[in-house]
Write an enzyme that holds these catalytic residues in place. Structure first.
Site, PDB file in Angstrom:
ATOM      1  CB  CYS A  93      18.714 -10.779 -27.444  1.00 28.48           C
ATOM      2  SG  CYS A  93      19.544 -11.629 -28.920  1.00 28.48           S
ATOM      3  CG  HIS A 194      15.129  -8.543 -30.337  1.00 28.03           C
ATOM      4  ND1 HIS A 194      15.847  -8.141 -29.566  1.00 28.03           N
ATOM      5  CD2 HIS A 194      15.989  -9.519 -31.126  1.00 28.03           C
ATOM      6  CE1 HIS A 194      16.964  -8.742 -29.565  1.00 28.03           C
ATOM      7  NE2 HIS A 194      16.918  -9.371 -30.541  1.00 28.03           N
TER       8      HIS A 194
HETATM    9  N1  GLN Z   1      25.680 -11.199 -30.244  1.00 26.99           N
HETATM   10  C1  GLN Z   1      24.625 -12.201 -29.501  1.00 26.99           C
HETATM   11  C2  GLN Z   1      24.325 -13.260 -30.744  1.00 26.99           C
HETATM   12  O1  GLN Z   1      24.506 -13.119 -32.006  1.00 26.99           O
HETATM   13  C3  GLN Z   1      23.560 -11.308 -29.193  1.00 26.99           C
HETATM   14  C4  GLN Z   1      22.859 -10.756 -30.548  1.00 26.99           C
HETATM   15  C5  GLN Z   1      21.620 -10.296 -30.144  1.00 26.99           C
HETATM   16  O2  GLN Z   1      21.438  -9.630 -29.194  1.00 26.99           O
HETATM   17  N2  GLN Z   1      20.576 -10.011 -30.953  1.00 26.99           N
HETATM   18  O3  GLN Z   1      24.067 -14.374 -30.233  1.00 26.99           O
END
Ligand code: GLN
Length: 240
Positions: A93, A194
């Site tokens: 992510c 995740h």
């Molecule tokens: N800030 C990033 C996004 O929203 C990553 C978010 C995350 O790691 N879940 O795309």
């Protein structure tokens, strides 16, 4: 005695808010079940990354934390040399996004430089991708394996010519709603789910270990079965 396999967990204070640190425990345990010693080294900003890591793990985090992580990793410099020397980077992510060429932060989509380890760029998508995701990953032996996870990202990621998709989307958004998910470039792998994703997908964990150790590992029948309950339940739930 051979030195324990070093798994480096990068910047929990910045990239540790989505539970992706669980990936390090899965990797360590799957090595332990095979009688291979491993250690997880947690490194915070301002501390030097060990240069002898076999795997470097980056997890999810918020926009501002991403900018800080890039600054600190660039200042440290170790991750670039480690990749050149054959280490595996597994980034989830926010961690995936910062491995790219550029990503954006905030409401105004401000462009930030990434680490440039993956030929991908990320910018804000039309709508936030939140929910269970199922993808199809082709394993090195050619067999197909369903990856299950939970995606939660506002950034959409576009692959350049040097990066290949990790998997293809059955359910969910993935990179940018274009049917692809994640990116692979050499031994750097980025992905959105995740879960932690390696707890749900033990075959992917073993793939990372085989890449890092440069050899095939004995299959783990008993442990595969232990992981299978969560995996089957999540896949069935996503397909309902
Ligand atoms: N800030 C990033 C996004 O929203 C990553 C978010 C995350 O790691 N879940 O795309």
């Amino acid at each position: 005695m051979t030195a324990p396999v070093k798994i480096v967990l990068v910047y929990q204070s910045l990239l540790g808010i989505y539970g992706d640190q669980g990936n390090s425990l899965v990797l360590r345990q799957r090595l332990a079940w095979r009688g291979i010693a491993a250690e997880v080294v947690v490194v915070e900003p301002g501390e030097a990354l060990p240069a002898d890591g076999s795997l470097y793990l980056l997890g999810g985090g918020e926009d501002n934390a991403q900018t800080t992580a890039v600054r600190e990793l660039t200042r440290d410099g170790t991750v670039f040399r480690a990749v050149e020397n054959g280490a595996v980077v597994f980034a989830v992510c926010a961690g995936y996004q910062i491995c790219g060429q550029t990503f954006t932060i905030g409401e105004n989509d401000e462009v930030r430089e990434g680490l440039g380890l993956l030929d991908v760029t990320t910018r804000r998508g039309a709508e936030r991708a939140v929910g269970e995701i199922l993808t199809r990953w082709t394993r090195p032996d050619g067999s197909e394996y369903v990856l299950t996870g939970f995606e939660n990202h506002g950034g959409y990621t576009y692959l350049g010519s040097d990066a290949a998709p990790l998997a293809h989307v059955e359910k969910g958004v993935g990179n940018a709603g274009d049917g692809t998910e994640g990116a692979v470039q050499g031994r750097v792998i980025g992905t959105y789910p995740h879960g932690p994703v390696l707890a749900r997908n033990p075959a992917l964990a073993d793939h990372l270990l085989e890449l890092a150790l440069d050899r095939q590992l004995e299959p783990l029948t008993r442990a595969e079965i232990e992981h299978d309950g969560l995996r089957r339940e999540r896949i069935a739930f996503a397909r309902r």
